[in-house]
Motif scaffolding. Sequence first.
Motif, PDB file in Angstrom:
ATOM      1  N   GLN A  13       5.417  -2.741   4.860  1.00  0.00           N
ATOM      2  CA  GLN A  13       5.201  -1.219   4.356  1.00  0.00           C
ATOM      3  C   GLN A  13       6.646  -0.706   4.304  1.00  0.00           C
ATOM      4  O   GLN A  13       7.019   0.463   3.754  1.00  0.00           O
ATOM      5  N   GLY A  16       9.542  -0.623  -0.297  1.00  0.00           N
ATOM      6  CA  GLY A  16       9.187   0.567  -1.596  1.00  0.00           C
ATOM      7  C   GLY A  16       9.684   2.019  -0.843  1.00  0.00           C
ATOM      8  O   GLY A  16       9.271   2.828  -1.650  1.00  0.00           O
ATOM      9  N   TYR A 245      13.120  -1.636  -5.607  1.00  0.00           N
ATOM     10  CA  TYR A 245      11.531  -1.322  -5.577  1.00  0.00           C
ATOM     11  C   TYR A 245      11.923   0.483  -5.840  1.00  0.00           C
ATOM     12  O   TYR A 245      11.237   1.101  -6.555  1.00  0.00           O
ATOM     13  N   THR A 249      10.766   2.870  -8.951  1.00  0.00           N
ATOM     14  CA  THR A 249       9.768   4.308  -8.594  1.00  0.00           C
ATOM     15  C   THR A 249      10.711   5.409  -9.099  1.00  0.00           C
ATOM     16  O   THR A 249       9.882   6.127  -9.869  1.00  0.00           O
ATOM     17  N   ALA A 275       2.564  -7.807  -5.369  1.00  0.00           N
ATOM     18  CA  ALA A 275       1.606  -6.528  -5.152  1.00  0.00           C
ATOM     19  C   ALA A 275       2.549  -5.385  -5.231  1.00  0.00           C
ATOM     20  O   ALA A 275       2.201  -4.342  -5.699  1.00  0.00           O
ATOM     21  N   MET A 276       4.019  -5.506  -4.795  1.00  0.00           N
ATOM     22  CA  MET A 276       4.924  -4.406  -4.906  1.00  0.00           C
ATOM     23  C   MET A 276       5.433  -4.108  -6.117  1.00  0.00           C
ATOM     24  O   MET A 276       5.598  -3.024  -6.485  1.00  0.00           O
ATOM     25  N   LYS A 278       3.236  -4.152  -8.772  1.00  0.00           N
ATOM     26  CA  LYS A 278       2.026  -3.223  -9.278  1.00  0.00           C
ATOM     27  C   LYS A 278       2.383  -1.641  -8.590  1.00  0.00           C
ATOM     28  O   LYS A 278       2.150  -0.673  -9.314  1.00  0.00           O
ATOM     29  N   LYS A 279       2.646  -1.771  -7.101  1.00  0.00           N
ATOM     30  CA  LYS A 279       2.593  -0.614  -6.529  1.00  0.00           C
ATOM     31  C   LYS A 279       3.778   0.471  -7.058  1.00  0.00           C
ATOM     32  O   LYS A 279       3.409   1.501  -7.056  1.00  0.00           O
TER      33      LYS A 279
END
Length: 311
Positions: A13, A16, A245, A249, A275-276, A278-279
């Motif tokens: 976690q 990101g 990341y 963003t 996964a990151m 896509k996030k």
Amino acid sequence: MSGILAGVDQRTQLAGHNRLELLLFRLQGPQRFGINVFKVKEVISCPPLTQVPEAHPVMCGMAHLRGQTVPILDISKGIGGPALPRDGSGYVIVSEYNRSVQGFLVREVDRIINMGWDQIKPPPRGTGKDSYLTAVTEFEGELIEVIDVEKIMKEIIGGDEEVSEGVIDSEILDSEHHILVVDDSMVARNQIKRVLDQLGVEATLARDGQDAYEKLSAWIEEGKDLNNFLSMVISDVEMPKMDGYTLTTKMREHPQMKDLYVLLHTSLSGVFNEAMVKKVGADRFLAKFAPDELATAVQERLREYDARKAA
């Protein structure tokens, strides 16, 4: 030592949110160095090593770990320091970089610390291109040095930077494109640029996410339409000041950057990174460093870019 990495899977976690955890270790003397926990598979006492005839001086030998043969490298000697004892003392940090697993022999493993990427700074000015530092940070009043492992591995293992015959599309060579390349490792930046040069693609290089975001913002200030000026952005994930990341963003939140194509190109690998992607809204993830795969991914994007402009 088995407990020091317990629960590392629960730390994802942090990514990101412009944060990371560093595993601190020592080589010779009191100086502490750091390695990103996400690149660490395990830490073990130095196992028995099988010697390799005519091996690189940095190569300590091969170890058999969990059914896999893993090269063990003396990271102290790799950065130009004295060799560590090869008598079974010390520890091995088993890590995954650039699609390969290897172990780094260290004298002592200290602890894991939680940091913000904004606390990770580029090496001091004047360290020069021969430096093995990719970043520095401060902890408990001491300077922690983050080693450019990609540079060490390239010097020991080597690596092909040539795109294979037949991979390059002649139509791409005849078109005009501009790509922003973001990576804190000088070795990695130059590897990517070498591939783009072979494709005939112009590149602007940025040394970290903050530098890249400032360049993008400056181009907007100059009146450039980024969607027409840049064909894509190729960015590393681990970088001082702002990671890949967070850069992605922030770009997705900016009205004039949000539609730029972002390929995250990193020595970190695994399902977690997919996964990151896509996030944070990146378009693609590619593990370092395979020139043909990078060239293929870039050309696929450039064909798509040209088709959209022609429509």
